[in-house]
Every structure is written in C-alpha cells, then in structure tokens.
Design a protein around this motif. Structure first.
Motif, PDB file in Angstrom:
ATOM      1  N   ILE A 116     -78.464 -54.797 -11.248  1.00  0.00           N
ATOM      2  CA  ILE A 116     -77.926 -55.305  -9.631  1.00  0.00           C
ATOM      3  C   ILE A 116     -79.264 -55.446  -8.900  1.00  0.00           C
ATOM      4  CG2 ILE A 116     -77.254 -53.504  -7.602  1.00  0.00           C
ATOM      5  CD1 ILE A 116     -76.411 -51.577  -9.791  1.00  0.00           C
ATOM      6  N   ALA A 117     -80.390 -54.849  -9.486  1.00  0.00           N
ATOM      7  CA  ALA A 117     -81.734 -55.188  -8.616  1.00  0.00           C
ATOM      8  C   ALA A 117     -81.774 -56.887  -9.174  1.00  0.00           C
ATOM      9  CB  ALA A 117     -83.108 -55.177  -9.631  1.00  0.00           C
ATOM     10  N   GLU A 118     -81.339 -57.995 -10.358  1.00  0.00           N
ATOM     11  CA  GLU A 118     -81.497 -59.029 -10.540  1.00  0.00           C
ATOM     12  C   GLU A 118     -80.471 -60.255  -9.485  1.00  0.00           C
ATOM     13  OE1 GLU A 118     -81.140 -59.266 -14.379  1.00  0.00           O
ATOM     14  OE2 GLU A 118     -83.452 -58.483 -14.795  1.00  0.00           O
ATOM     15  N   ALA A 119     -79.244 -59.596  -9.043  1.00  0.00           N
ATOM     16  CA  ALA A 119     -78.246 -60.256  -8.802  1.00  0.00           C
ATOM     17  C   ALA A 119     -78.419 -59.850  -7.301  1.00  0.00           C
ATOM     18  CB  ALA A 119     -76.790 -59.496  -9.086  1.00  0.00           C
ATOM     19  N   GLY A 120     -78.716 -59.066  -6.381  1.00  0.00           N
ATOM     20  CA  GLY A 120     -78.673 -58.388  -5.329  1.00  0.00           C
ATOM     21  C   GLY A 120     -77.843 -58.358  -4.534  1.00  0.00           C
ATOM     22  N   SER A 121     -77.050 -57.942  -5.744  1.00  0.00           N
ATOM     23  CA  SER A 121     -75.490 -57.334  -5.096  1.00  0.00           C
ATOM     24  C   SER A 121     -74.508 -57.082  -5.878  1.00  0.00           C
ATOM     25  CB  SER A 121     -75.145 -58.376  -4.241  1.00  0.00           C
ATOM     26  OG  SER A 121     -74.234 -59.051  -5.152  1.00  0.00           O
ATOM     27  N   ILE A 122     -73.985 -56.265  -5.889  1.00  0.00           N
ATOM     28  CA  ILE A 122     -73.028 -54.942  -6.476  1.00  0.00           C
ATOM     29  C   ILE A 122     -72.058 -56.018  -6.954  1.00  0.00           C
ATOM     30  CG2 ILE A 122     -71.544 -53.470  -6.833  1.00  0.00           C
ATOM     31  CD1 ILE A 122     -73.957 -52.132  -6.497  1.00  0.00           C
ATOM     32  N   THR A 123     -72.114 -56.906  -5.866  1.00  0.00           N
ATOM     33  CA  THR A 123     -70.453 -57.718  -6.210  1.00  0.00           C
ATOM     34  C   THR A 123     -70.955 -58.700  -7.696  1.00  0.00           C
ATOM     35  OG1 THR A 123     -69.445 -57.598  -4.711  1.00  0.00           O
ATOM     36  CG2 THR A 123     -68.543 -59.598  -5.860  1.00  0.00           C
ATOM     37  N   ARG A 124     -72.135 -59.202  -7.190  1.00  0.00           N
ATOM     38  CA  ARG A 124     -72.666 -60.467  -8.188  1.00  0.00           C
ATOM     39  C   ARG A 124     -72.865 -59.758  -9.532  1.00  0.00           C
ATOM     40  NH1 ARG A 124     -74.584 -63.241  -3.624  1.00  0.00           N
ATOM     41  NH2 ARG A 124     -76.718 -61.665  -3.949  1.00  0.00           N
ATOM     42  N   ALA A 125     -73.860 -58.650  -9.382  1.00  0.00           N
ATOM     43  CA  ALA A 125     -73.810 -57.672 -10.661  1.00  0.00           C
ATOM     44  C   ALA A 125     -72.330 -57.407 -11.129  1.00  0.00           C
ATOM     45  CB  ALA A 125     -74.588 -56.566 -10.641  1.00  0.00           C
ATOM     46  N   ALA A 126     -71.462 -56.765 -10.978  1.00  0.00           N
ATOM     47  CA  ALA A 126     -70.025 -56.671 -11.318  1.00  0.00           C
ATOM     48  C   ALA A 126     -69.507 -57.986 -12.411  1.00  0.00           C
ATOM     49  CB  ALA A 126     -69.002 -56.366 -10.949  1.00  0.00           C
ATOM     50  N   ALA A 127     -69.612 -59.323 -11.678  1.00  0.00           N
ATOM     51  CA  ALA A 127     -69.315 -59.873 -12.067  1.00  0.00           C
ATOM     52  C   ALA A 127     -70.752 -61.059 -13.536  1.00  0.00           C
ATOM     53  CB  ALA A 127     -69.399 -61.329 -11.899  1.00  0.00           C
ATOM     54  N   LEU A 150     -71.916 -58.510 -14.865  1.00  0.00           N
ATOM     55  CA  LEU A 150     -71.418 -57.481 -16.280  1.00  0.00           C
ATOM     56  C   LEU A 150     -70.659 -57.381 -17.123  1.00  0.00           C
ATOM     57  CD1 LEU A 150     -73.473 -54.426 -14.787  1.00  0.00           C
ATOM     58  CD2 LEU A 150     -74.271 -56.185 -17.110  1.00  0.00           C
ATOM     59  N   GLY A 151     -69.199 -58.535 -16.465  1.00  0.00           N
ATOM     60  CA  GLY A 151     -68.060 -58.363 -16.490  1.00  0.00           C
ATOM     61  C   GLY A 151     -67.453 -56.326 -16.344  1.00  0.00           C
ATOM     62  N   ALA A 166     -65.485 -54.432 -13.269  1.00  0.00           N
ATOM     63  CA  ALA A 166     -64.495 -54.475 -11.890  1.00  0.00           C
ATOM     64  C   ALA A 166     -65.251 -54.112 -11.370  1.00  0.00           C
ATOM     65  CB  ALA A 166     -63.212 -53.824 -11.827  1.00  0.00           C
ATOM     66  N   GLN A 167     -65.497 -54.701  -9.726  1.00  0.00           N
ATOM     67  CA  GLN A 167     -66.595 -54.121  -8.230  1.00  0.00           C
ATOM     68  C   GLN A 167     -66.489 -52.634  -8.350  1.00  0.00           C
ATOM     69  OE1 GLN A 167     -66.346 -53.149  -5.019  1.00  0.00           O
ATOM     70  NE2 GLN A 167     -68.072 -52.962  -4.707  1.00  0.00           N
ATOM     71  N   PRO A 168     -65.429 -52.389  -8.216  1.00  0.00           N
ATOM     72  CA  PRO A 168     -65.200 -50.691  -7.459  1.00  0.00           C
ATOM     73  C   PRO A 168     -66.050 -49.900  -8.609  1.00  0.00           C
ATOM     74  CG  PRO A 168     -63.249 -51.631  -7.011  1.00  0.00           C
ATOM     75  CD  PRO A 168     -64.107 -53.053  -7.967  1.00  0.00           C
ATOM     76  N   ALA A 169     -65.371 -50.462 -10.453  1.00  0.00           N
ATOM     77  CA  ALA A 169     -66.176 -49.177 -11.475  1.00  0.00           C
ATOM     78  C   ALA A 169     -67.641 -49.639 -11.478  1.00  0.00           C
ATOM     79  CB  ALA A 169     -65.168 -49.976 -13.065  1.00  0.00           C
ATOM     80  N   LEU A 170     -67.699 -50.916 -11.003  1.00  0.00           N
ATOM     81  CA  LEU A 170     -69.860 -50.786 -10.782  1.00  0.00           C
ATOM     82  C   LEU A 170     -70.320 -49.573  -9.631  1.00  0.00           C
ATOM     83  CD1 LEU A 170     -72.363 -51.860 -12.319  1.00  0.00           C
ATOM     84  CD2 LEU A 170     -72.084 -53.898 -10.150  1.00  0.00           C
ATOM     85  N   THR A 171     -69.386 -49.940  -8.800  1.00  0.00           N
ATOM     86  CA  THR A 171     -70.079 -48.802  -8.015  1.00  0.00           C
ATOM     87  C   THR A 171     -69.669 -47.280  -8.169  1.00  0.00           C
ATOM     88  OG1 THR A 171     -68.521 -50.621  -6.053  1.00  0.00           O
ATOM     89  CG2 THR A 171     -68.818 -48.165  -5.175  1.00  0.00           C
ATOM     90  N   ALA A 172     -68.960 -47.064  -8.591  1.00  0.00           N
ATOM     91  CA  ALA A 172     -68.820 -45.856  -9.497  1.00  0.00           C
ATOM     92  C   ALA A 172     -69.459 -44.971  -9.938  1.00  0.00           C
ATOM     93  CB  ALA A 172     -67.117 -45.191  -9.826  1.00  0.00           C
TER      94      ALA A 172
END
Length: 328
Positions: A14-25, A27-28, A30-36
């Motif tokens: 998340i820190a390297e991507a700068g956003s939850i959405t980009r980090a989710a992509a 890591l493979g 879904a964005q809601p799963a990563l947020t949880a």
C-alpha cells in the motif's frame, strides 16, 4: 489477530503503490478485500496506518514506524528462506558430485541436450528440469534454492537477470535468424535483408528482457517500423510460419522441419547470449565447471545437426560456443 508476514507485505504494498486500489491490483486482490484486511491489521496494531483520501493513501506516524520495521523484516526473512532452501534441497556436501540436479531453462534448444550429457556422464544422477519463459523467474528460483543451475538467454550485451549474488557464465553467443516457409522467396538465400521483410507480420517466443525493443531498433535502422510482433509459444510460431501469416525470429540451431527453414539476417543486427547461472554458495556450486563443459558439448552437438548454422559459423567464427577455458 496474530500478525503474519503477509500482513507486513500488504502494508509495504500500500505504501509503495500510494493507494488501496493500486495495491489491490498489484497483490491480485479485490479492493474491498484488501481494505478489510487493512482494517484488521490496524486494529491489531492499535491505530490507523494510513491517511486515506481521494489523493491516495499516506502513512501516519504509526504507519511510518511499522513500515520501517517491515522493510527490515521482510528482506531478512527472504534471505533466511533462500539460505535454508539451498541447504535443505541438496543432500550433497559442498564439493561432492551431486546425487541430483535441478535445472531451470527458458525456451531454447540446449536443455534436452544437457540432460542427455549429464545422464550419460553420471548414470546415477537424478536430473529434474524446470522450464519457464521468464529469465527473471528462473534467476529467482536459483537465488531461492529451488533450482541448482539455470539456462537463460539475454539480448545482445544486456546484463543477466538482476538477482544479486548469482554467478553467470556465457555459454554461447548466437545471431538471430528468421524462420521462413520453404516457399518464401528468400528461403534459399544465404541471408535476407531486414528491410526486405518490412511488410510482414512477425512472431517470437515470449521473454522479459529487452529483445522486443532491440528488434524495433534494428528495424528502425533498416528504415521501417515492424507491423506486428506476436509473442507466443514455439508450436504457434511454427503454425504462423507454415500458414504464411508471419516471419518468426529464432535461434539459428532451429532443427530443420519439412516446409520450414531458418535463414540468417544480413549484417547480423540481433544477437542472443546464452548464459548459465548458479549461486556460488550452493552445495552444488563446485560442479559448475563440469556442468558448463557438458552444456558446451550439448551445444556443439546441436550445431553439428544444423548444416546452415555450421556453414554460417565458418564465415562468422566470433559467434557460437565460448571456449570452455574462457567460460570457467
């Protein structure tokens, strides 16, 4: 919740991507799963790790503290795993002739010949091949102790895959030929000018190096931009040539098949270096001289079965197998 290594990988991603959405992509997930998952990690650590708004995600002071620890922890654990795997995956003591050997290889003609040479010289040796189109993945497998040696190719003077600590030796340097239907107007030529193929579609096996860029640059020097480069498996490349839908870039040892010929490119604008890589601290590292010698013998056997490449090497002796004394 007990924190695990995967949780620290999530925080770093998340820190390297700068956003939850980009980090989710990345890591493979879904964005809601990563947020949880992030919410559960934050609860375990006692506070928010990131400030999140429409501009992205930025570490909080607590997040900076956790990141500083994670960036020390993850490489340390990775290094421990690599060293443990190198020891656990080989029963041989350093210096012994190994009882088994795991070989990685990208697409290319040498692996089968090397397996033959090894098993002929060491009948009790158990050889296990692992094949991947990605040289970077194969280098990672060596670094992590999952294979003992790997055969990879790199374009021209490009460096080997960027894995620190590995030893690389050049096995051979080859020109790149083109694979044509035997009905093609240039099928019987000693060499074909790249500019004479300006209007064709192209094919090649996939890779993760700079070959596509080097090919485009060679075409630009010849005065044209290639129409298409299909990157696909060997069988599909052959189908493209047989159907007349594409001209395929290939290694010169390609064994002649009915209806297909490999032809040199005039001026040899593209080169391919075949490398052998291993970890110098692995239990099988002392076998490297013998392995390179046998790989060279396998390569020479393949060349001997290609009259066109044999004739080419008589005219261009700087190509072909490296002298064994220089390789080791």
């Amino acid at each position: 919740m007990e924190l695990e290594l995967r949780h620290f990988k999530i925080i770093c991603a998340i820190a390297e991507a700068g956003s939850i959405t980009r980090a989710a992509a990345t890591l493979g997930l879904a964005q809601p799963a990563l947020t949880a998952q992030l919410h559960r990690i934050e609860r375990a650590l006692g506070g928010p790790l990131f400030e999140r708004d429409r501009r992205g995600a930025r570490p909080t002071p607590l997040g900076e503290l956790v990141l500083s620890r994670a960036r020390l922890l993850l490489p340390a654990v990775s290094g421990l795993r690599e060293e443990a795997a190198r020891l656990a995956n080989s029963a041989a003591r350093p210096g012994d002739t190994p009882t088994r050997l795991r070989l990685g290889s990208a697409t290319g003609p040498v692996l089968g010949g090397l397996v033959h040479q090894l098993t002929a010289a060491y009948p009790d040796l158990q050889v296990t091949p692992h094949v991947s189109w990605s040289s970077e993945d194969l280098a990672a497998m060596v670094a992590e102790g999952r294979v003992d040696y790997t055969l990879v190719g790199v374009c021209g003077d490009a460096p080997p895959p960027a894995r620190p600590g590995l030893t690389w030796r050049t096995l051979a340097t080859d020109p790149v030929f083109v694979l044509l239907s035997d009905q093609h107007p240039f099928a019987d030529s000693d060499a074909v000018e790249l500019a004479d193929l300006a209007d064709v579609h192209w094919g090649a096996t996939p890779g993760d190096g700079c070959f596509a860029d080097c090919f485009a640059a060679a075409c630009a020097r010849a005065g044209f931009t290639p129409r298409t480069l299909y990157e696909t498996d060997v069988v599909s490349c052959i189908d493209l040539v047989e159907s007349g839908d594409a001209v395929v870039l290939c290694q010169p040892m390609f064994r002649r098949m009915p209806g297909i010929v490999a032809v040199p490119i005039a001026g040899n604008p593209l080169r391919w270096r075949n490398l052998v890589g291993w970890h110098p601290e692995s239990p099988t590292a002392a076998f490297s001289d013998q392995l390179i010698k046998l790989a060279s013998a396998a390569y020479l056997d393949i060349i001997a079965r290609s009259p066109r490449y044999t004739a080419f090497l008589e005219r261009f002796p700087t190509f072909g197998v490296e002298r064994y004394e220089q390789a080791v």
